[in-house]
Write a protein that holds these residues in place. Structure first.
Motif, PDB file in Angstrom:
ATOM      1  N   LEU A   1       0.983  -1.254  -0.023  1.00  0.00           N
ATOM      2  CA  LEU A   1       0.091   0.023   0.116  1.00  0.00           C
ATOM      3  C   LEU A   1       1.034   1.278   0.004  1.00  0.00           C
ATOM      4  CD1 LEU A   1      -2.547  -1.148   2.579  1.00  0.00           C
ATOM      5  CD2 LEU A   1      -3.257  -0.317   0.446  1.00  0.00           C
ATOM      6  N   LEU A   2       1.814   1.276   0.790  1.00  0.00           N
ATOM      7  CA  LEU A   2       2.670   2.369   1.127  1.00  0.00           C
ATOM      8  C   LEU A   2       3.533   2.587  -0.335  1.00  0.00           C
ATOM      9  CD1 LEU A   2       3.835   4.977   2.660  1.00  0.00           C
ATOM     10  CD2 LEU A   2       5.891   3.173   3.314  1.00  0.00           C
ATOM     11  N   ASP A   3       4.017   1.566  -0.942  1.00  0.00           N
ATOM     12  CA  ASP A   3       4.677   1.779  -2.252  1.00  0.00           C
ATOM     13  C   ASP A   3       3.727   2.160  -3.228  1.00  0.00           C
ATOM     14  OD1 ASP A   3       7.022   1.284  -4.140  1.00  0.00           O
ATOM     15  OD2 ASP A   3       5.448  -0.442  -4.998  1.00  0.00           O
ATOM     16  N   ALA A   4       2.562   1.637  -3.265  1.00  0.00           N
ATOM     17  CA  ALA A   4       1.610   2.077  -4.258  1.00  0.00           C
ATOM     18  C   ALA A   4       1.140   3.552  -4.225  1.00  0.00           C
ATOM     19  CB  ALA A   4       0.358   1.421  -4.215  1.00  0.00           C
ATOM     20  N   VAL A   5       0.929   4.001  -2.952  1.00  0.00           N
ATOM     21  CA  VAL A   5       0.504   5.487  -2.926  1.00  0.00           C
ATOM     22  C   VAL A   5       1.635   6.390  -3.285  1.00  0.00           C
ATOM     23  CG1 VAL A   5       1.005   6.020  -0.337  1.00  0.00           C
ATOM     24  CG2 VAL A   5      -0.843   7.145  -1.467  1.00  0.00           C
ATOM     25  N   LYS A   6       2.746   5.904  -2.888  1.00  0.00           N
ATOM     26  CA  LYS A   6       4.098   6.936  -3.168  1.00  0.00           C
ATOM     27  C   LYS A   6       4.456   6.807  -4.971  1.00  0.00           C
ATOM     28  CE  LYS A   6       8.048   5.693  -1.154  1.00  0.00           C
ATOM     29  NZ  LYS A   6       8.899   4.836  -0.419  1.00  0.00           N
ATOM     30  N   GLU A   7       4.158   5.735  -5.435  1.00  0.00           N
ATOM     31  CA  GLU A   7       4.076   5.730  -7.025  1.00  0.00           C
ATOM     32  C   GLU A   7       3.080   6.654  -7.577  1.00  0.00           C
ATOM     33  OE1 GLU A   7       6.570   4.857  -8.660  1.00  0.00           O
ATOM     34  OE2 GLU A   7       7.750   3.719  -7.096  1.00  0.00           O
ATOM     35  N   PHE A   8       1.785   6.594  -7.024  1.00  0.00           N
ATOM     36  CA  PHE A   8       0.755   7.377  -7.485  1.00  0.00           C
ATOM     37  C   PHE A   8       0.933   8.773  -7.126  1.00  0.00           C
ATOM     38  CE2 PHE A   8      -3.173   9.268  -5.917  1.00  0.00           C
ATOM     39  CZ  PHE A   8      -4.022   9.234  -7.059  1.00  0.00           C
ATOM     40  N   LYS A   9       1.653   9.163  -6.272  1.00  0.00           N
ATOM     41  CA  LYS A   9       1.867  10.564  -5.702  1.00  0.00           C
ATOM     42  C   LYS A   9       2.833  11.289  -6.885  1.00  0.00           C
ATOM     43  CE  LYS A   9       2.908  13.878  -2.119  1.00  0.00           C
ATOM     44  NZ  LYS A   9       3.954  14.395  -2.771  1.00  0.00           N
ATOM     45  N   LYS A  10       3.873  10.290  -7.071  1.00  0.00           N
ATOM     46  CA  LYS A  10       5.062  10.799  -8.097  1.00  0.00           C
ATOM     47  C   LYS A  10       4.271  11.154  -9.557  1.00  0.00           C
ATOM     48  CE  LYS A  10       8.367   7.836  -6.631  1.00  0.00           C
ATOM     49  NZ  LYS A  10       9.416   6.434  -7.094  1.00  0.00           N
ATOM     50  N   ILE A  11       3.246  10.332  -9.942  1.00  0.00           N
ATOM     51  CA  ILE A  11       2.728  10.866 -11.197  1.00  0.00           C
ATOM     52  C   ILE A  11       1.650  12.144 -10.834  1.00  0.00           C
ATOM     53  CG2 ILE A  11       1.208  10.030 -12.969  1.00  0.00           C
ATOM     54  CD1 ILE A  11       2.106   7.453 -12.906  1.00  0.00           C
ATOM     55  N   CYS A  12       1.031  12.060  -9.789  1.00  0.00           N
ATOM     56  CA  CYS A  12       0.150  13.241  -9.511  1.00  0.00           C
ATOM     57  C   CYS A  12       0.763  14.570  -9.261  1.00  0.00           C
ATOM     58  CB  CYS A  12      -0.497  12.937  -8.090  1.00  0.00           C
ATOM     59  SG  CYS A  12      -1.878  11.785  -8.047  1.00  0.00           S
ATOM     60  N   ASP A  13       1.910  14.428  -8.676  1.00  0.00           N
ATOM     61  CA  ASP A  13       2.829  15.359  -8.770  1.00  0.00           C
ATOM     62  C   ASP A  13       3.448  16.271 -10.061  1.00  0.00           C
ATOM     63  OD1 ASP A  13       2.956  15.734  -5.951  1.00  0.00           O
ATOM     64  OD2 ASP A  13       4.910  14.445  -5.604  1.00  0.00           O
ATOM     65  N   GLU A  14       3.590  15.262 -11.027  1.00  0.00           N
ATOM     66  CA  GLU A  14       4.025  15.472 -12.220  1.00  0.00           C
ATOM     67  C   GLU A  14       2.828  16.192 -12.973  1.00  0.00           C
ATOM     68  OE1 GLU A  14       5.351  11.827 -13.934  1.00  0.00           O
ATOM     69  OE2 GLU A  14       7.057  11.652 -12.965  1.00  0.00           O
ATOM     70  N   GLU A  15       1.656  15.664 -12.749  1.00  0.00           N
ATOM     71  CA  GLU A  15       0.566  16.270 -13.332  1.00  0.00           C
ATOM     72  C   GLU A  15      -0.218  17.249 -12.788  1.00  0.00           C
ATOM     73  OE1 GLU A  15      -0.305  15.380 -16.400  1.00  0.00           O
ATOM     74  OE2 GLU A  15       0.876  13.317 -16.729  1.00  0.00           O
ATOM     75  N   ASN A  16       0.429  17.768 -11.455  1.00  0.00           N
ATOM     76  CA  ASN A  16      -0.229  18.907 -10.743  1.00  0.00           C
ATOM     77  C   ASN A  16      -1.639  18.469 -10.344  1.00  0.00           C
ATOM     78  OD1 ASN A  16      -0.036  21.278  -9.618  1.00  0.00           O
ATOM     79  ND2 ASN A  16      -0.977  22.459 -11.279  1.00  0.00           N
ATOM     80  N   ILE A  17      -1.815  17.108  -9.759  1.00  0.00           N
ATOM     81  CA  ILE A  17      -3.023  16.805  -9.154  1.00  0.00           C
ATOM     82  C   ILE A  17      -2.922  16.557  -7.530  1.00  0.00           C
ATOM     83  CG2 ILE A  17      -4.524  14.681  -8.798  1.00  0.00           C
ATOM     84  CD1 ILE A  17      -4.041  14.104 -11.764  1.00  0.00           C
ATOM     85  N   SER A  18      -3.698  17.328  -6.963  1.00  0.00           N
ATOM     86  CA  SER A  18      -3.537  17.379  -5.380  1.00  0.00           C
ATOM     87  C   SER A  18      -4.579  16.262  -4.964  1.00  0.00           C
ATOM     88  CB  SER A  18      -3.833  18.917  -4.898  1.00  0.00           C
ATOM     89  OG  SER A  18      -5.165  18.906  -5.210  1.00  0.00           O
ATOM     90  N   PHE A  19      -4.255  15.972  -3.866  1.00  0.00           N
ATOM     91  CA  PHE A  19      -5.221  15.015  -2.883  1.00  0.00           C
ATOM     92  C   PHE A  19      -4.841  15.015  -1.267  1.00  0.00           C
ATOM     93  CE2 PHE A  19      -1.654  12.086  -4.164  1.00  0.00           C
ATOM     94  CZ  PHE A  19      -1.587  11.353  -2.799  1.00  0.00           C
ATOM     95  N   PHE A  20      -5.955  14.689  -0.719  1.00  0.00           N
ATOM     96  CA  PHE A  20      -5.855  14.621   0.587  1.00  0.00           C
ATOM     97  C   PHE A  20      -5.996  13.016   1.105  1.00  0.00           C
ATOM     98  CE2 PHE A  20      -7.858  18.641  -0.263  1.00  0.00           C
ATOM     99  CZ  PHE A  20      -7.638  19.415   0.751  1.00  0.00           C
TER     100      PHE A  20
END
Length: 270
Positions: free
Chosen positions: A14-33
């Motif tokens: 789970l931690l690996d998944a959310v870290k990898e997900f966040k990498k792409i979100c940061d690249e695409e300027n997508i924010s999340f809580f």
């Protein structure tokens, strides 16, 4: 492999998944809580609730709509994928879910928890709600009715976890007997929910939340509780959580959330 080792391996995934997900979100300027129990984990444990086996995030609607397009048919670190009902109606879920791909799941020896494999993260839209109490209650009623109609279209094939109570199942069977599921196909109801949810811009309303989540109207609260978010430690990473996270958690889980443990520690996995 015993359950404790399984849970450690699952939380590491789970931690690996959310870290990898966040990498792409940061690249695409997508924010999340972080949302729900993941906020509880961050505040109370600086990470996972000890028995937790999934994660929840909330994405502001504008970013949420872009996210669906950006992640459609896109592998994340060659290990994860996001399925959404717009392009994968067999998901039978309004909001997208992040899955571990089957090859990786089998390699890790982790169990499935849906008919589509191992779902790890729920990705929910953060939407506004009407300002007035009367209008808000009408809104809640519409959401409840549409969510009920959407549930009629779920096909419980092997491996699909049925989360409905006996009373809910009885009502669903009555509605199906009246052929409401034929009049209101699930994909059509999801479009109706989209139309309702997007009617209120969360940045312009006094109330906002993830009403499509499990706690329904309890999820909708004064918008300043969400605010712009604050960064908080979660295991080895830092993620945004609601600005007034103490009030958020009190609304969601009770005034004594810091000192009390839930009566029932539920797993989303078999």
């Amino acid at each position: 492999m015993n359950q404790q080792i399984n849970l450690k391996k699952l939380q590491d995934t789970l931690l690996d998944a959310v870290k990898e997900f966040k990498k792409i979100c940061d690249e695409e300027n997508i924010s999340f809580f972080l949302r729900g129990g993941s906020v509880m984990g961050a505040v109370k444990y600086d990470g996972f609730i000890p028995w937790d086996d999934d994660m929840d995030i909330a994405v502001p609607r504008d970013d949420y709509d872009r996210l669906i397009e950006i992640f459609n048919n896109r592998k994340i670190a060659n290990k994860y994928q996001i399925l959404n009902s717009k392009y994968q109606p067999e998901l039978h879920c309004y909001f997208p879910r992040l899955f571990l791909i089957e090859e990786e799941r089998e390699k890790l020896g982790l169990p499935s928890n849906t008919h589509l494999g191992l779902h790890l993260i729920d990705i929910l839209p953060l939407d506004g709600a009407p300002n007035g109490r009367f209008q808000r209650n009408i809104y809640f009623g519409k959401v409840y009715a549409l969510r009920f109609l959407a549930s009629l279209g779920t096909t419980y094939v092997d491996g699909h976890v049925d989360m409905h109570t006996p009373k809910q199942k009885m009502l669903i069977n009555i509605a199906k007997g009246l052929l409401l599921h034929k009049m209101f196909p699930q994909t059509k109801v999801y479009r109706m929910l989209d139309s309702l949810y997007t009617k209120y811009d969360w940045k312009k309303q006094n109330y906002a939340g993830t009403i499509t989540a499990s706690l329904f109207k309890k999820e909708v609260m004064p918008v300043e509780i969400w605010g712009d978010g604050v960064w908080h430690q979660f295991e080895t990473e830092r993620f945004l959580i609601p600005t007034d996270y103490d009030t958020y958690l009190k609304i969601m889980y009770g005034e004594n959330y810091l000192s009390e443990e839930p009566d029932e520690k539920k797993s989303h996995h078999k």
